[in-house]
Write an enzyme that holds these catalytic residues in place. Structure first.
Site, PDB file in Angstrom:
ATOM      1  CG  ASP A   1      23.695  13.999 -16.653  1.00  0.00           C
ATOM      2  OD1 ASP A   1      24.356  13.289 -15.872  1.00  0.00           O
ATOM      3  OD2 ASP A   1      23.350  13.616 -17.788  1.00  0.00           O
TER       4      ASP A   1
ATOM      5  CG  ASP B   1      26.354   9.845 -14.681  1.00  0.00           C
ATOM      6  OD1 ASP B   1      25.690  10.867 -14.427  1.00  0.00           O
ATOM      7  OD2 ASP B   1      26.413   9.346 -15.822  1.00  0.00           O
TER       8      ASP B   1
ATOM      9  CG  HIS C   1      28.718   6.402 -23.922  1.00  0.00           C
ATOM     10  ND1 HIS C   1      29.042   7.726 -24.049  1.00  0.00           N
ATOM     11  CD2 HIS C   1      29.519   5.911 -22.930  1.00  0.00           C
ATOM     12  CE1 HIS C   1      29.983   8.046 -23.175  1.00  0.00           C
ATOM     13  NE2 HIS C   1      30.306   6.950 -22.495  1.00  0.00           N
TER      14      HIS C   1
ATOM     15  CD  GLU D   1      26.958  11.764 -21.019  1.00  0.00           C
ATOM     16  OE1 GLU D   1      27.089  10.759 -20.280  1.00  0.00           O
ATOM     17  OE2 GLU D   1      25.886  12.393 -21.144  1.00  0.00           O
TER      18      GLU D   1
ATOM     19  CE1 TYR E   1      32.415   4.506 -19.017  1.00  0.00           C
ATOM     20  CE2 TYR E   1      32.462   4.626 -21.414  1.00  0.00           C
ATOM     21  CZ  TYR E   1      32.109   5.165 -20.195  1.00  0.00           C
ATOM     22  OH  TYR E   1      31.453   6.383 -20.138  1.00  0.00           O
TER      23      TYR E   1
ATOM     24  CG  ASP F   1      -0.221  -0.105   2.532  1.00  0.00           C
ATOM     25  OD1 ASP F   1       1.007  -0.341   2.523  1.00  0.00           O
ATOM     26  OD2 ASP F   1      -0.871   0.024   3.579  1.00  0.00           O
TER      27      ASP F   1
ATOM     28  CG  HIS G   1      22.585   3.327 -17.892  1.00  0.00           C
ATOM     29  ND1 HIS G   1      21.706   3.169 -18.945  1.00  0.00           N
ATOM     30  CD2 HIS G   1      23.213   4.509 -18.125  1.00  0.00           C
ATOM     31  CE1 HIS G   1      21.805   4.207 -19.768  1.00  0.00           C
ATOM     32  NE2 HIS G   1      22.716   5.029 -19.283  1.00  0.00           N
TER      33      HIS G   1
ATOM     34  CG  HIS H   1      21.969  13.250 -22.799  1.00  0.00           C
ATOM     35  ND1 HIS H   1      21.394  14.058 -21.841  1.00  0.00           N
ATOM     36  CD2 HIS H   1      22.868  12.471 -22.145  1.00  0.00           C
ATOM     37  CE1 HIS H   1      21.910  13.776 -20.654  1.00  0.00           C
ATOM     38  NE2 HIS H   1      22.818  12.824 -20.805  1.00  0.00           N
TER      39      HIS H   1
ATOM     40  CD  GLU I   1      26.983  13.655 -17.939  1.00  0.00           C
ATOM     41  OE1 GLU I   1      25.923  13.787 -18.587  1.00  0.00           O
ATOM     42  OE2 GLU I   1      27.120  12.815 -17.023  1.00  0.00           O
TER      43      GLU I   1
ATOM     44  CG  HIS J   1      18.822  10.564 -21.138  1.00  0.00           C
ATOM     45  ND1 HIS J   1      18.777   9.262 -20.718  1.00  0.00           N
ATOM     46  CD2 HIS J   1      20.105  10.961 -20.951  1.00  0.00           C
ATOM     47  CE1 HIS J   1      19.971   8.885 -20.295  1.00  0.00           C
ATOM     48  NE2 HIS J   1      20.796   9.903 -20.431  1.00  0.00           N
TER      49      HIS J   1
ATOM     50  NE  ARG K   1      29.288   8.681 -17.845  1.00  0.00           N
ATOM     51  CZ  ARG K   1      29.093   7.443 -17.374  1.00  0.00           C
ATOM     52  NH1 ARG K   1      29.699   6.403 -17.962  1.00  0.00           N
ATOM     53  NH2 ARG K   1      28.331   7.225 -16.323  1.00  0.00           N
TER      54      ARG K   1
END
Length: 427
Positions: free
Chosen positions: A262, A251, A341, A374, A378, A44, A234, A345, A397, A352, A395
């Site tokens: 971001d 990130d 990647h 970014e 990897y 609930d 991710h 964006h 960014e 995004h 990374r």
């Protein structure tokens, strides 16, 4: 500072947006948009509610189960909001409601009705109209109310996405604040990172700083990925123990007044980059700096990413991670095993954000767009590379506002030079 999480745009901006929609609608048509409903988390308990970004963009209204109807007929326009009725018992349990009586005046629309009357009122007000702007499948509960009424249904998403792509002065101010809070959180994370702490502890430090400066929520699930976890793009388990000698990729971005920040930074868990880590980090940083110089009006994300690929491939050959002719390696996309990647964006109400990129993100950049930049590398533990580079994910960014002078880095307050990161972690 004022911790006004609900700080928002001037009311006139929502009115102006609705008028822009009406100007683009064909005559003798309707436009209807729904917000989200509350979502069950377990048993609930519901997830904390966030309005649909498109709906918020046109109304500034943050309650669940609401709809906006616009009508354009013979030069006459009409705006109607549907909201939940006041309910004293439900408000005692679950919080206050604006209610029908106050909705029209507060939201600056012509009329307001109980959401339970929507099917009836919609049918009455759209009689003899020839078209309806509606996003089928976007809100399932709306489909049940609108489906089958019109044979000519026009998807409003391309229209609204294009509107959202160019940010107003007021929107830019909110995005800048989201970016500022995000930067403060990353600096706190740098100060609190050390071996043998859990990734989730650093996530908690980030959330602490978000809340302290007026951001109730992150703009997406924070990624706090140490060691080889950073090679999962991710990753959000955030459950591992951080090890001495590993890097930590963070990130994370704050949401302020529904607008997103971001930022990604990669830092050494023990406060000092090793020589192989430095070499890879400097390569990514060099690529990012070149990209920032190129992301200006008239250029495109694609052209900029092409240059980033050149920089990264040249560097990977120089470090002995890739072997062969750089031009041939690029043609064969050999870099894709390490940089898989895109470069960036759109950023706005969604992390995004919406808006057409054109083929392969070749759309020329325009003043008022906000984008991320970014690049990353990897290298998994299973990669066929020199041992010292295995298990490293990096990374970097930042968030850029495209301006008449080129761009403005909205996240420049977050350090990314090796010496600055190490100095902060030493403090």
């Amino acid at each position: 500072m004022d911790l006004a999480y609900l700080a928002q745009l001037p009311e006139a901006e929502f009115v102006e947006r609705r008028h822009r929609v009406l100007e683009q609608m064909q005559d003798n048509s309707a436009f209807i948009i729904f917000t989200e409903t509350e979502k069950r988390r377990n048993n609930d308990c519901d997830y904390l509610f966030r309005p649909d970004s498109y709906f918020w963009y046109l109304t500034g209204f943050a309650e669940p189960k609401a709809a906006l109807l616009l009508i354009k007929r013979a030069g006459q326009i009409e705006s109607v909001i549907f909201v939940r009725a006041k309910d004293p018992l439900m408000e005692i349990w679950n919080g206050r409601r604006l209610g029908v009586e106050c909705a029209a005046g507060q939201l600056h629309v012509d009329q307001a009705y109980d959401i339970e009357e929507l099917a009836t009122i919609f049918a009455e007000k759209t009689q003899n109209l020839t078209a309806c702007y509606y996003a089928q499948g976007w809100q399932a509960w709306g489909d049940e109310l609108v489906g089958g009424v019109f044979s000519d249904v026009i998807d409003w998403r391309p229209m609204l996405a294009e509107m959202r792509l160019i940010k107003s002065t007021a929107e830019i101010a909110l995005i800048q604040q989201a970016c500022h809070i995000s930067a403060l959180a990353h600096i706190r994370a740098m100060k609190q990172t050390r071996p043998n702490r859990y990734e989730m502890e650093i996530e908690g430090e980030i959330q602490h700083e978000f809340t302290r400066f007026g951001s109730r929520f992150p703009s997406y699930n924070s990624i706090v990925a140490s060691g080889d976890n950073a090679c999962i793009l991710h990753y959000n388990e955030n459950s591992a123990v951080m090890k001495d000698g590993d890097l930590l990729l963070i990130d994370a971005g704050a949401e302020f007044a529904y607008y997103a920040g971001d930022i990604t930074r990669t830092i050494p868990v023990n406060g000092k980059f090793s020589e192989p880590q430095k070499a890879l980090y400097e390569l990514v940083l060099t690529a990012q700096k070149e990209a920032i110089q190129l992301l200006v009006p008239g250029n495109s994300i694609k052209k900029t990413n092409d240059r980033v690929i050149e920089v990264l491939t040249e560097g990977l050959v120089r470090l002995g991670i890739l072997h062969g002719n750089v031009e041939t390696l690029i043609q064969e996309k050999a870099y894709r095993q390490f940089y898989m990647h895109g470069l960036g964006h759109w950023l706005g109400l969604d992390v995004h954000d919406v808006g057409d990129y054109s083929q392969e993100r070749s759309r020329p950049l325009e003043i008022g767009m906000v984008i991320t930049v970014e690049p990353g590398l990897y290298i998994s533990r299973d990669a066929d590379v020199p041992e010292e580079y295995k298990g490293i994910g990096i990374r970097i960014e930042d968030n850029l506002l495209i301006t008449e002078y080129g761009n403005k880095n909205l996240t420049s307050g977050c350090p990314k030079e090796i010496a600055d990161i190490e100095a902060i972690m030493a403090s």
